[in-house]
Design a protein around this motif. Structure first.
Motif, PDB file in Angstrom:
ATOM      1  N   GLU A  86       0.860  -1.184   0.000  1.00  6.48           N
ATOM      2  CA  GLU A  86       0.000   0.000   0.000  1.00  6.48           C
ATOM      3  C   GLU A  86       0.892   1.229   0.000  1.00  6.48           C
ATOM      4  OE1 GLU A  86      -2.098   0.669   3.714  1.00  6.48           O
ATOM      5  OE2 GLU A  86      -0.740  -0.724   4.736  1.00  6.48           O
ATOM      6  N   TYR A  87       0.352   2.341  -0.424  1.00 10.31           N
ATOM      7  CA  TYR A  87       1.117   3.578  -0.450  1.00 10.31           C
ATOM      8  C   TYR A  87       1.096   4.252   0.917  1.00 10.31           C
ATOM      9  CZ  TYR A  87       0.914   3.053  -5.533  1.00 10.31           C
ATOM     10  OH  TYR A  87       1.032   2.584  -6.814  1.00 10.31           O
ATOM     11  N   GLY A  88       2.192   4.945   1.239  1.00  9.05           N
ATOM     12  CA  GLY A  88       2.243   5.641   2.517  1.00  9.05           C
ATOM     13  C   GLY A  88       3.666   5.943   2.954  1.00  9.05           C
ATOM     14  N   GLY A  89       3.823   6.198   4.263  1.00 10.83           N
ATOM     15  CA  GLY A  89       5.118   6.528   4.838  1.00 10.83           C
ATOM     16  C   GLY A  89       6.028   5.318   4.942  1.00 10.83           C
ATOM     17  N   VAL A  90       7.158   5.490   5.633  1.00  9.73           N
ATOM     18  CA  VAL A  90       8.156   4.410   5.688  1.00  9.73           C
ATOM     19  C   VAL A  90       7.606   3.145   6.343  1.00  9.73           C
ATOM     20  CG1 VAL A  90      10.171   5.921   5.635  1.00  9.73           C
ATOM     21  CG2 VAL A  90       9.115   5.368   7.825  1.00  9.73           C
ATOM     22  N   ASP A  91       6.579   3.284   7.149  1.00  7.98           N
ATOM     23  CA  ASP A  91       6.052   2.109   7.856  1.00  7.98           C
ATOM     24  C   ASP A  91       5.363   1.114   6.937  1.00  7.98           C
ATOM     25  OD1 ASP A  91       7.023   2.945  10.280  1.00  7.98           O
ATOM     26  OD2 ASP A  91       5.168   3.944  10.897  1.00  7.98           O
ATOM     27  N   VAL A  92       5.045   1.505   5.697  1.00 14.67           N
ATOM     28  CA  VAL A  92       4.438   0.536   4.774  1.00 14.67           C
ATOM     29  C   VAL A  92       5.482  -0.432   4.234  1.00 14.67           C
ATOM     30  CG1 VAL A  92       2.634   2.164   4.119  1.00 14.67           C
ATOM     31  CG2 VAL A  92       4.672   1.954   2.678  1.00 14.67           C
ATOM     32  N   LEU A  93       6.760  -0.098   4.407  1.00 15.95           N
ATOM     33  CA  LEU A  93       7.831  -0.980   3.944  1.00 15.95           C
ATOM     34  C   LEU A  93       7.925  -2.218   4.834  1.00 15.95           C
ATOM     35  CD1 LEU A  93      10.507   1.752   3.255  1.00 15.95           C
ATOM     36  CD2 LEU A  93       9.598   0.199   1.508  1.00 15.95           C
ATOM     37  N   LYS A  94       7.963  -3.374   4.214  1.00 14.11           N
ATOM     38  CA  LYS A  94       8.025  -4.635   4.958  1.00 14.11           C
ATOM     39  C   LYS A  94       9.182  -5.485   4.421  1.00 14.11           C
ATOM     40  CE  LYS A  94       4.156  -3.507   6.995  1.00 14.11           C
ATOM     41  NZ  LYS A  94       4.197  -2.974   8.386  1.00 14.11           N
ATOM     42  N   ALA A 117      20.808   1.787  -4.426  1.00 12.10           N
ATOM     43  CA  ALA A 117      20.785   3.155  -3.921  1.00 12.10           C
ATOM     44  C   ALA A 117      19.371   3.710  -3.993  1.00 12.10           C
ATOM     45  CB  ALA A 117      21.739   4.037  -4.721  1.00 12.10           C
ATOM     46  N   LEU A 118      19.106   4.694  -3.149  1.00 17.93           N
ATOM     47  CA  LEU A 118      17.800   5.352  -3.115  1.00 17.93           C
ATOM     48  C   LEU A 118      17.873   6.701  -3.810  1.00 17.93           C
ATOM     49  CD1 LEU A 118      16.632   4.666   0.567  1.00 17.93           C
ATOM     50  CD2 LEU A 118      16.265   3.274  -1.488  1.00 17.93           C
ATOM     51  N   ASN A 119      16.744   7.103  -4.370  1.00 14.27           N
ATOM     52  CA  ASN A 119      16.577   8.400  -5.004  1.00 14.27           C
ATOM     53  C   ASN A 119      15.266   9.014  -4.534  1.00 14.27           C
ATOM     54  OD1 ASN A 119      18.781   8.444  -7.325  1.00 14.27           O
ATOM     55  ND2 ASN A 119      17.892   6.393  -7.332  1.00 14.27           N
ATOM     56  N   PRO A 120      15.124  10.341  -4.638  1.00 16.47           N
ATOM     57  CA  PRO A 120      13.851  10.959  -4.246  1.00 16.47           C
ATOM     58  C   PRO A 120      12.635  10.329  -4.916  1.00 16.47           C
ATOM     59  CG  PRO A 120      15.502  12.659  -4.522  1.00 16.47           C
ATOM     60  CD  PRO A 120      16.146  11.366  -4.962  1.00 16.47           C
ATOM     61  N   VAL A 121      12.794   9.868  -6.168  1.00 16.68           N
ATOM     62  CA  VAL A 121      11.664   9.247  -6.850  1.00 16.68           C
ATOM     63  C   VAL A 121      11.189   8.001  -6.110  1.00 16.68           C
ATOM     64  CG1 VAL A 121      13.051   7.816  -8.404  1.00 16.68           C
ATOM     65  CG2 VAL A 121      10.781   8.547  -9.114  1.00 16.68           C
ATOM     66  N   ASP A 122      12.083   7.323  -5.374  1.00 20.58           N
ATOM     67  CA  ASP A 122      11.701   6.125  -4.629  1.00 20.58           C
ATOM     68  C   ASP A 122      10.670   6.436  -3.554  1.00 20.58           C
ATOM     69  OD1 ASP A 122      13.349   3.780  -5.596  1.00 20.58           O
ATOM     70  OD2 ASP A 122      14.962   5.184  -5.189  1.00 20.58           O
ATOM     71  N   PHE A 123      10.907   7.492  -2.766  1.00 21.84           N
ATOM     72  CA  PHE A 123       9.935   7.756  -1.704  1.00 21.84           C
ATOM     73  C   PHE A 123       8.692   8.457  -2.247  1.00 21.84           C
ATOM     74  CE2 PHE A 123      12.672  11.616  -1.026  1.00 21.84           C
ATOM     75  CZ  PHE A 123      11.706  12.613  -1.069  1.00 21.84           C
ATOM     76  N   LYS A 124       8.829   9.233  -3.326  1.00 23.46           N
ATOM     77  CA  LYS A 124       7.642   9.850  -3.927  1.00 23.46           C
ATOM     78  C   LYS A 124       6.727   8.788  -4.524  1.00 23.46           C
ATOM     79  CE  LYS A 124       9.981  14.220  -4.916  1.00 23.46           C
ATOM     80  NZ  LYS A 124      10.482  15.140  -5.978  1.00 23.46           N
ATOM     81  N   ARG A 125       7.327   7.785  -5.127  1.00 22.40           N
ATOM     82  CA  ARG A 125       6.551   6.665  -5.660  1.00 22.40           C
ATOM     83  C   ARG A 125       5.870   5.904  -4.523  1.00 22.40           C
ATOM     84  NH1 ARG A 125       9.230   1.332  -8.499  1.00 22.40           N
ATOM     85  NH2 ARG A 125       7.287   0.304  -9.144  1.00 22.40           N
ATOM     86  N   LEU A 127       4.959   7.037  -1.717  1.00 15.66           N
ATOM     87  CA  LEU A 127       3.888   7.884  -1.180  1.00 15.66           C
ATOM     88  C   LEU A 127       2.649   7.896  -2.079  1.00 15.66           C
ATOM     89  CD1 LEU A 127       6.021  10.922   0.057  1.00 15.66           C
ATOM     90  CD2 LEU A 127       4.731   9.331   1.508  1.00 15.66           C
ATOM     91  N   GLY A 128       2.774   7.331  -3.284  1.00 13.55           N
ATOM     92  CA  GLY A 128       1.618   7.240  -4.171  1.00 13.55           C
ATOM     93  C   GLY A 128       1.452   8.410  -5.119  1.00 13.55           C
ATOM     94  N   LYS A 129       2.515   9.164  -5.340  1.00 11.45           N
ATOM     95  CA  LYS A 129       2.412  10.345  -6.202  1.00 11.45           C
ATOM     96  C   LYS A 129       2.307   9.991  -7.689  1.00 11.45           C
ATOM     97  CE  LYS A 129       4.771  13.489  -3.008  1.00 11.45           C
ATOM     98  NZ  LYS A 129       3.605  14.355  -2.763  1.00 11.45           N
ATOM     99  N   PHE A 130       2.619   8.746  -8.042  1.00 10.53           N
ATOM    100  CA  PHE A 130       2.593   8.358  -9.456  1.00 10.53           C
ATOM    101  C   PHE A 130       1.678   7.157  -9.683  1.00 10.53           C
ATOM    102  CE2 PHE A 130       7.093   9.521  -8.305  1.00 10.53           C
ATOM    103  CZ  PHE A 130       6.966  10.864  -8.637  1.00 10.53           C
ATOM    104  N   GLN A 131       0.598   7.069  -8.903  1.00 12.47           N
ATOM    105  CA  GLN A 131      -0.258   5.890  -8.960  1.00 12.47           C
ATOM    106  C   GLN A 131      -0.807   5.606 -10.347  1.00 12.47           C
ATOM    107  OE1 GLN A 131      -3.208   5.345  -5.823  1.00 12.47           O
ATOM    108  NE2 GLN A 131      -2.163   6.879  -4.558  1.00 12.47           N
ATOM    109  N   ALA A 132      -1.116   6.653 -11.092  1.00  8.19           N
ATOM    110  CA  ALA A 132      -1.777   6.473 -12.389  1.00  8.19           C
ATOM    111  C   ALA A 132      -0.927   5.679 -13.375  1.00  8.19           C
ATOM    112  CB  ALA A 132      -2.133   7.835 -12.981  1.00  8.19           C
ATOM    113  N   THR A 133       0.402   5.773 -13.257  1.00 11.93           N
ATOM    114  CA  THR A 133       1.291   5.092 -14.209  1.00 11.93           C
ATOM    115  C   THR A 133       2.205   4.077 -13.534  1.00 11.93           C
ATOM    116  OG1 THR A 133       2.898   6.906 -14.005  1.00 11.93           O
ATOM    117  CG2 THR A 133       1.307   7.044 -15.812  1.00 11.93           C
ATOM    118  N   ASP A 134       1.955   3.791 -12.258  1.00 12.98           N
ATOM    119  CA  ASP A 134       2.816   2.889 -11.505  1.00 12.98           C
ATOM    120  C   ASP A 134       2.537   1.436 -11.874  1.00 12.98           C
ATOM    121  OD1 ASP A 134       4.746   2.103  -9.740  1.00 12.98           O
ATOM    122  OD2 ASP A 134       3.709   2.771  -7.919  1.00 12.98           O
TER     123      ASP A 134
END
Length: 387
Positions: A86-94, A117-125, A127-134
């Protein structure tokens, strides 16, 4: 996957090479264990695999990051990895121990991940900011990877098992990115997105490069940057900004480079080759009498950036609202671009920059995300080792 039906161990002499060392290769004793995993019970996505023996090689050596050897006949059906359903904060990571190893397409290779490595797009994704094309959920996050090819598809011609590679695994970061990313033991990648790892870099250094260096290079190209031009980089100490500075200087031949950062990072900017280091906590860059041919905005300040560009110049925008003549682009991952830049990396003219708080171990992925989201990272946030 961790429960074993049988196990056989025998010694082997193995050569360990540290790219960052001038010392000759070391020959050490290691062990090969053949293990037969039990049949998968549950996984993110069911896959059909044969009952091949799994081959694991491990070594008791402390050296620069090195790869774990593997063969196509040793690949398990399940792996350890991080995911979110599900989309959300770091706690959705399992953390999962039974993620399905992705199956290969004909033009792909399977990479045993050594570092990611991590990039800003990783946490924005996330968070659900790109749901339409994810891609569909659940998702294994991660774009950047460095590792070893362990299996090749039938149409792969340029890579082979054992090759050490790096790259951004999703051609389009926002348009249908990979469901199975790099924060797992294995990931499947199109051959065209990868390049051989620069010989002088270890896996941690290489993992932090692909998405950032491709973004930096493509932005400069799109802005029409060339030798003799000046540039202002907003966010010069960040993952992309630090590479924009180096590419502008050593690849494109900039006449003058200015960049912004906070007070403690001004010396860091100077070490990268910046001619004018601007403390954004004390100065407004748009008030400088000097204007620039290109402003590269990696922090989302386009409304101010357009005031610092020369008439007819360009403003590259990576995030935030766009004000003309600013333009935004989304990078296209390209292994050929990495191959073109490899000589500059191998010569040491362009250097990878790993944040000093890292690398973060695999079980601290949540901490790595949280740190990245503070916006205070210097260089790249890298995850290593991957089990």
């Amino acid at each position: 996957m961790d429960a074993l039906l049988s196990s056989t161990t025998f010694p082997l002499t193995r050569t360990i090479y540290s790219p960052s060392s001038d010392q000759p290769p070391q020959f050490i004793r290691t062990k090969i264990s053949t293990i037969r995993p039990k049949k998968s019970s549950q996984c993110m996505q069911k896959r059909a695999f044969g009952h091949n023996l799994a081959l694991r090689i491990s070594a008791n050596a402390q050296s620069a990051p090195s790869a774990e050897a593997s063969t196509s006949s040793s690949i398990p059906s399940e792996m350890k990895g991080w995911s979110y359903g599900e989309y959300g904060g770091v706690d959705v990571l399992k953390f999962e121990s039974n993620v399905a190893v992705p199956q290969l397409k004909e033009d792909q290779v399977l990479v045993k991940v050594v570092a990611a490595a991590l990039n800003p797009v990783d946490f924005k994704r996330r968070l659900g900011k790109f749901q339409a094309t994810d891609s569909p959920l659940p998702t294994v996050p991660g774009y950047d990877v460095a590792g070893v090819v362990v299996k090749v598809g039938s149409q792969v011609n340029g890579l082979k098992e054992g090759d050490e590679v790096y790259g951004d695994i999703s051609e389009k970061a926002l348009d249908g990115p990979k469901q199975f990313g790099s924060l797992a033991e294995y990931t499947a990648v199109e051959e065209k997105l990868l390049a051989l790892k620069p010989k002088n870099l270890d896996f941690v250094q290489a993992a932090g490069l692909p998405l950032a260096i491709e973004t930096a290079y493509e932005g400069l190209e799109r802005a029409g940057f060339s030798a003799g031009k000046s540039i202002l980089v907003l966010g010069g100490a960040g993952g992309v900004g630090s590479l924009v500075i180096q590419l502008a200087k050593h690849v494109f031949g900039a006449s003058k480079i200015a960049a912004t950062a906070s007070t403690p990072k001004l010396d860091f900017l100077t070490s990268l080759g910046v001619d004018l280091a601007i403390d954004y906590t004390k100065e407004n860059f748009e008030d400088l009498p000097e204007k620039f041919d290109v402003v590269y905005d990696s922090v989302g300040q386009c409304d101010r950036a357009v005031k610092a560009v020369k008439e007819g110049g360009s403003v590259v925008v990576l995030t935030g609202a766009v004000t003309p003549p600013g333009f935004r682009f989304v990078v296209t991952s390209d292994g050929e671009m990495l191959k073109k830049l490899n000589p500059f990396l191998e010569s040491g003219k362009v250097k990878p920059l790993v944040d000093p708080k890292g690398p973060f171990p695999f079980d601290k992925v949540k901490d790595a995300f949280s740190y990245l989201e503070t916006g205070r990272a210097t260089g790249k946030v890298v995850i290593y080792p991957i089990p």
